[in-house]
Motif scaffolding. Structure first.
Motif, PDB file in Angstrom:
ATOM      1  N   ASP A  67       0.727  -1.037  -0.098  1.00  0.00           N
ATOM      2  CA  ASP A  67       0.044   0.108  -0.024  1.00  0.00           C
ATOM      3  C   ASP A  67       0.857   1.167   0.013  1.00  0.00           C
ATOM      4  N   THR A  68       1.988   1.325   0.872  1.00  0.00           N
ATOM      5  CA  THR A  68       2.984   2.237   0.758  1.00  0.00           C
ATOM      6  C   THR A  68       3.551   2.697  -0.878  1.00  0.00           C
ATOM      7  N   PHE A  69       3.692   1.760  -1.412  1.00  0.00           N
ATOM      8  CA  PHE A  69       4.132   1.969  -2.855  1.00  0.00           C
ATOM      9  C   PHE A  69       3.020   2.386  -3.843  1.00  0.00           C
ATOM     10  N   HIS A  70       1.646   1.929  -3.617  1.00  0.00           N
ATOM     11  CA  HIS A  70       0.487   2.386  -4.285  1.00  0.00           C
ATOM     12  C   HIS A  70       0.430   3.917  -3.966  1.00  0.00           C
ATOM     13  N   GLY A  71       0.414   4.198  -2.646  1.00  0.00           N
ATOM     14  CA  GLY A  71       0.223   5.469  -2.401  1.00  0.00           C
ATOM     15  C   GLY A  71       1.287   6.424  -2.637  1.00  0.00           C
ATOM     16  N   LEU A 243       1.324  12.319   6.463  1.00  0.00           N
ATOM     17  CA  LEU A 243       0.536  10.889   6.083  1.00  0.00           C
ATOM     18  C   LEU A 243       1.077  10.747   4.678  1.00  0.00           C
ATOM     19  N   LYS A 244       2.300  10.907   4.621  1.00  0.00           N
ATOM     20  CA  LYS A 244       2.798  10.342   3.330  1.00  0.00           C
ATOM     21  C   LYS A 244       2.323  11.050   2.187  1.00  0.00           C
ATOM     22  N   SER A 245       1.706  12.287   2.418  1.00  0.00           N
ATOM     23  CA  SER A 245       1.161  13.172   1.137  1.00  0.00           C
ATOM     24  C   SER A 245       2.166  13.566   0.585  1.00  0.00           C
ATOM     25  N   THR A 246       3.339  13.658   0.603  1.00  0.00           N
ATOM     26  CA  THR A 246       4.444  14.315  -0.148  1.00  0.00           C
ATOM     27  C   THR A 246       5.520  12.975  -0.295  1.00  0.00           C
ATOM     28  N   TYR A 247       5.159  11.677  -0.217  1.00  0.00           N
ATOM     29  CA  TYR A 247       5.974  10.578  -0.220  1.00  0.00           C
ATOM     30  C   TYR A 247       6.340  10.039  -1.658  1.00  0.00           C
ATOM     31  N   LEU A 248       6.956  11.170  -2.394  1.00  0.00           N
ATOM     32  CA  LEU A 248       7.423  10.917  -3.971  1.00  0.00           C
ATOM     33  C   LEU A 248       8.198   9.548  -3.871  1.00  0.00           C
ATOM     34  N   LEU A 249       8.245   8.733  -5.143  1.00  0.00           N
ATOM     35  CA  LEU A 249       8.791   7.572  -5.349  1.00  0.00           C
ATOM     36  C   LEU A 249      10.309   7.745  -5.228  1.00  0.00           C
ATOM     37  N   LEU A 251      11.783   9.204  -2.929  1.00  0.00           N
ATOM     38  CA  LEU A 251      12.226   9.346  -1.668  1.00  0.00           C
ATOM     39  C   LEU A 251      11.801   8.131  -0.955  1.00  0.00           C
ATOM     40  N   MET A 252      10.593   7.323  -1.583  1.00  0.00           N
ATOM     41  CA  MET A 252      10.491   5.849  -0.938  1.00  0.00           C
ATOM     42  C   MET A 252      11.700   4.970  -1.307  1.00  0.00           C
ATOM     43  N   ILE A 253      12.011   5.157  -2.510  1.00  0.00           N
ATOM     44  CA  ILE A 253      13.540   4.358  -2.868  1.00  0.00           C
ATOM     45  C   ILE A 253      14.580   4.631  -1.863  1.00  0.00           C
ATOM     46  N   TYR A 254      14.640   5.790  -1.495  1.00  0.00           N
ATOM     47  CA  TYR A 254      15.784   6.241  -0.704  1.00  0.00           C
ATOM     48  C   TYR A 254      15.701   5.649   0.784  1.00  0.00           C
ATOM     49  N   GLU A 255      14.436   5.707   1.114  1.00  0.00           N
ATOM     50  CA  GLU A 255      14.097   5.169   2.337  1.00  0.00           C
ATOM     51  C   GLU A 255      13.988   3.724   2.475  1.00  0.00           C
ATOM     52  N   GLU A 256      13.490   3.084   1.462  1.00  0.00           N
ATOM     53  CA  GLU A 256      13.603   1.741   1.398  1.00  0.00           C
ATOM     54  C   GLU A 256      15.321   1.096   1.725  1.00  0.00           C
ATOM     55  N   ALA A 257      16.037   1.797   0.748  1.00  0.00           N
ATOM     56  CA  ALA A 257      17.452   1.448   0.728  1.00  0.00           C
ATOM     57  C   ALA A 257      18.392   1.992   2.021  1.00  0.00           C
ATOM     58  N   PHE A 258      18.236   3.158   2.325  1.00  0.00           N
ATOM     59  CA  PHE A 258      18.999   3.580   3.221  1.00  0.00           C
ATOM     60  C   PHE A 258      18.522   3.761   4.865  1.00  0.00           C
ATOM     61  N   LYS A 259      17.239   3.738   4.957  1.00  0.00           N
ATOM     62  CA  LYS A 259      16.505   3.574   6.280  1.00  0.00           C
ATOM     63  C   LYS A 259      16.160   2.183   6.796  1.00  0.00           C
ATOM     64  N   GLY A 264      17.443  -4.624  -1.945  1.00  0.00           N
ATOM     65  CA  GLY A 264      17.109  -5.503  -3.316  1.00  0.00           C
ATOM     66  C   GLY A 264      15.186  -4.704  -3.482  1.00  0.00           C
ATOM     67  N   TYR A 265      14.684  -4.611  -2.621  1.00  0.00           N
ATOM     68  CA  TYR A 265      13.405  -4.086  -2.927  1.00  0.00           C
ATOM     69  C   TYR A 265      13.606  -2.633  -3.519  1.00  0.00           C
ATOM     70  N   ALA A 266      14.364  -1.890  -2.975  1.00  0.00           N
ATOM     71  CA  ALA A 266      14.681  -0.407  -3.568  1.00  0.00           C
ATOM     72  C   ALA A 266      15.192  -0.488  -4.853  1.00  0.00           C
ATOM     73  N   ALA A 267      16.026  -1.259  -5.223  1.00  0.00           N
ATOM     74  CA  ALA A 267      16.487  -1.585  -6.761  1.00  0.00           C
ATOM     75  C   ALA A 267      15.379  -1.834  -7.475  1.00  0.00           C
ATOM     76  N   ALA A 268      14.185  -2.745  -7.142  1.00  0.00           N
ATOM     77  CA  ALA A 268      13.243  -3.040  -8.014  1.00  0.00           C
ATOM     78  C   ALA A 268      12.226  -1.714  -8.164  1.00  0.00           C
ATOM     79  N   LEU A 269      12.384  -1.160  -6.990  1.00  0.00           N
ATOM     80  CA  LEU A 269      11.292   0.118  -7.295  1.00  0.00           C
ATOM     81  C   LEU A 269      11.848   1.230  -8.226  1.00  0.00           C
ATOM     82  N   SER A 270      13.154   1.233  -8.090  1.00  0.00           N
ATOM     83  CA  SER A 270      14.036   2.050  -9.102  1.00  0.00           C
ATOM     84  C   SER A 270      13.707   1.597 -10.560  1.00  0.00           C
TER      85      SER A 270
END
Lengths: 302, 379
Positions: A67-71, A243-249, A251-259, A264-270
């Motif tokens: 859901d985070t990805f969809h949002g 509420l993730k209203s400015t959670y652009l993709l 930023l999500m990639i960055y957080e998946e990888a470095f937070k 692996g998931y971040a690379a797939a998102l990229s």
């Protein structure tokens, strides 16, 4: 040997291009390939690469239920679809005004370009945070004008607006290209249209705009590509919230990888982001023949 | 009937501190093809743009037909213009280019189509109507630009150096086409060029401009035969007229005696206002020299000079000889001979000219007196 002495010493030739080739291989090709491979793995940042397991399309399948990805995807599309047309229109408007032959117009052309040099920098993004803060410049102006201060960074609807505005503020590079395009349109055409009886608005829509389509097309592609990759704004100003209203993709990639260390998931998102940009670019190019007019007066057709 | 008449009264134009047009009075009769000619920067294009309304004058007035159009919008003046670059809308087809003005004027589609088709037929553009300008040759683009004018049925056609982007062969061909078009339409046309061949061949009347002023207005042959001043004399005719410095020896009722190159020339002139001792310039056109030993011996209506051949240009159909003379102060004398004539550089050549074909200008550059007799000049 054919080619003469110039081609005899191949080694020095390769030495000359070596710095570029090494840079390309190290900083572009290697990350490109490894991110592709990693996107099929469960690689965690804290572990050695050898421990990574092959997941096949696991990461990509996981996205479908995330859901985070969809949002994030929804916010990203909203951001791109709002900023790109607005920025193009705004840049074209400023370029149009700066194309008037007025005294001292070169000064204004330079002055209007300055925000683009500064605009994307971290410093401006930090400044943006203060300008839109609760007691920031914007709210002070609102109160002074008799209005109510707004919670710019705390309300989901307004927060996205602030990072949209940050992008519009960087209209300069698109404007410069538009300005060059406008100056490429011969004055004769405007004069001929004037004699034909066309008014200012008509001239703009029937002469200027059609002849500007190659430049609009170029700017459109550039802006689409850049907007999908926007990172500084949400990262520094809003942190992706509220509420993730400015959670652009990006930023999500960055957080998946470095937070969360889910490289692996971040690379797939990229790669998904890359595909989205590629699809939009392909659609744009495919549609170009219906609306982009290349006017160079050549006789090599038909 | 005043339709198609153009009148300029004291028209002036300045760009900032620069006066480009310094008071021009001009009347163009309906149906005339008037050519504005002059060196670059003389203001000829500006004058045309003032008539078109693309520039507004800083002084004076402009009438087209019976209307004062000095401040009227270009689209409402009853003019149409062909630009040097043709200024075709590159994203529109030939038909759309020609019909654009009519479309803006709100004419019904079938009427536009009809008018465009008629103009296309006149200009042999019918098979090209669906093409874009970039798929046309230079000459075809030029015709489309003219077609765009024709469909507007203007009182006055304006041409701004329309042939200067074409190669020499095409230019000659288009020149003939424009002359034909003028004969066919019978419309008033104003044509700007720096090419005096275009001016001479096309014009009903030529307006010679220099530094924002009119130097002379007249029929082409009149300008050629009786240039009013040194500028016109030097500008009309190719190669340009030869000028030689002389001194007035004496003036009588029907002649002026000028000392030149060791000889005294008695030039037929009426009402000459020159005093003995005054500096004058004698002008002789290259084509008026006659060549050979004793060409004009014994003829008191002619004069001869001895010269040395400096350079020969053989053009096949004609030969240009550049000659030096012992007492000719400024440079060389150019003589034009018809046919291909083999001349040796460095050898002597005796050239003669009839006195009636000598032009005479005073120190201010104005033509002196009236020619002796027109018949003699025409000979």
């Amino acid at each position: 040997m054919a080619g003469g002495p110039m081609y005899d010493n191949r080694v020095s030739g390769y030495l000359y291009i070596a710095p570029f080739l090494i840079g390309l291989a190290t900083f572009t090709l290697f990350p490109f390939l490894s991110s592709f491979l990693l996107s099929f793995s469960d690689y965690q940042l804290q572990d050695p690469v050898q421990q990574a397991r092959f997941l096949g399309l696991g990461n990509y399948l996981h996205m479908m239920g995330d859901d985070t990805f969809h949002g994030s995807l929804g916010v990203t599309f909203l951001y791109v679809f709002v900023t790109v047309p607005l920025k193009l229109a705004f840049a074209l408007f400023i370029a149009f005004v700066l194309n008037f032959k007025l005294r001292g117009i070169s000064f204004f052309r330079t002055a209007y370009y300055v925000p683009s040099i500064l605009g994307g920098s971290v410093a401006i993004a930090v400044l943006w945070r203060y300008v839109f803060a609760g007691d920031g410049l914007i709210n002070q102006a609102l109160v002074w004008a008799g209005g109510e201060p707004l919670n710019w960074l705390g309300e989901p609807a307004y927060a996205l607006f602030t990072i949209v505005l940050l992008r519009l503020w960087q209209f300069g590079s698109a404007m410069v290209v538009f300005l060059a395009g406008l100056q490429n349109i011969p004055t004769d055409l405007y004069e001929a249209a004037t004699i034909d009886g066309a008014g200012k608005a008509r001239i703009f829509f029937t002469i200027t705009l059609p002849l500007l389509t190659p430049v609009i097309f170029f700017n459109f592609i550039m802006q689409i590509v850049q907007a999908f990759q926007e990172f500084n704004g949400p990262y520094i100003i809003t942190g992706g919230g509220p509420l993730k209203s400015t959670y652009l993709l990006p930023l999500m990639i960055y957080e998946e990888a470095f937070k969360y260390f889910n490289v692996g998931y971040a690379a797939a998102l990229s790669w998904v982001l890359f595909l989205i940009i590629a699809i939009f670019t392909i659609i744009a190019f495919a549609s170009a023949k219906y609306w982009v007019f290349y006017g160079n007066e050549r006789e090599d057709e038909e | 009937m005043a339709k198609g008449r153009v009148q300029l009264h004291g028209v002036m134009k300045s760009f900032g501190a620069v006066d480009v047009i310094k008071g021009v009075d001009l009347e163009i009769a309906p149906g005339e093809l008037t050519v504005f000619v002059g060196p670059s920067g003389c203001g000829k294009s500006t004058l045309l743009r003032l008539v078109s309304g693309l520039e507004l004058p800083t002084g004076g007035s402009i009438m087209i037909g019976d209307r004062d159009v000095t401040l009227v919008h270009p689209s409402e003046r009853g003019i149409a213009m062909v630009f040097q670059s043709y200024a075709l809308y590159p994203h529109m087809s030939v038909a759309e280019n020609m019909g654009f003005g009519l479309k803006i004027a709100g004419l019904p589609k079938n009427l536009i189509k009809e008018k465009v088709a008629r103009a296309a037929e006149i200009l042999q553009l019918t098979p090209l109507l669906d093409r874009k300008p970039r798929a046309l040759s230079g000459g075809q683009r030029q015709r489309v630009a003219i077609g765009r004018c024709i469909v507007r049925e203007p009182e006055v056609f304006l041409f701004d150096e329309p042939l200067s982007n074409l190669d020499a062969a095409l230019r000659g061909q288009m020149r003939v086409e424009i002359a034909r078009l003028h004969a066919k339409l019978g419309a008033t046309m104003i044509y700007v060029t720096h090419d005096q061949v275009e001016a001479m061949t096309l014009a009903t009347r030529i307006v010679v401009l220099n530094a924002g002023r009119v130097e002379q207005i007249g029929a082409p042959i009149e300008l050629y035969r009786h240039p009013a001043n040194l500028f016109v004399a030097g500008f009309i005719g190719s190669p340009r007229m030869n000028f030689m410095d002389g001194l007035v020896d004496g003036a009588e009722a029907d002649s002026v005696s000028v000392r030149l190159n060791g000889a005294t020339l008695r030039l037929p002139r009426h009402n000459a206002d020159v005093r003995p001792g005054a500096k004058v310039t004698v002008g002789i056109r290259p084509e008026h020299f006659r060549v050979g030993p004793g060409v004009d011996a014994g003829d008191d209506q002619a004069v001869e000079f001895d010269s040395v051949i400096d350079l020969v240009e053989r053009l096949g159909g004609e030969t240009l000889a550049h000659l030096r003379m012992p007492s000719l102060s400024d440079g060389v004398l150019v003589v034009k001979m018809s046919g291909d004539i083999a001349l040796r550089i460095g050898t002597g050549l005796r050239v003669g000219v009839r006195l009636a074909q000598c032009h005479l200008f005073d120190a201010q550059g104005r033509a002196v007196g009236e020619p002796g007799s027109r018949a003699a000049v025409a000979a």
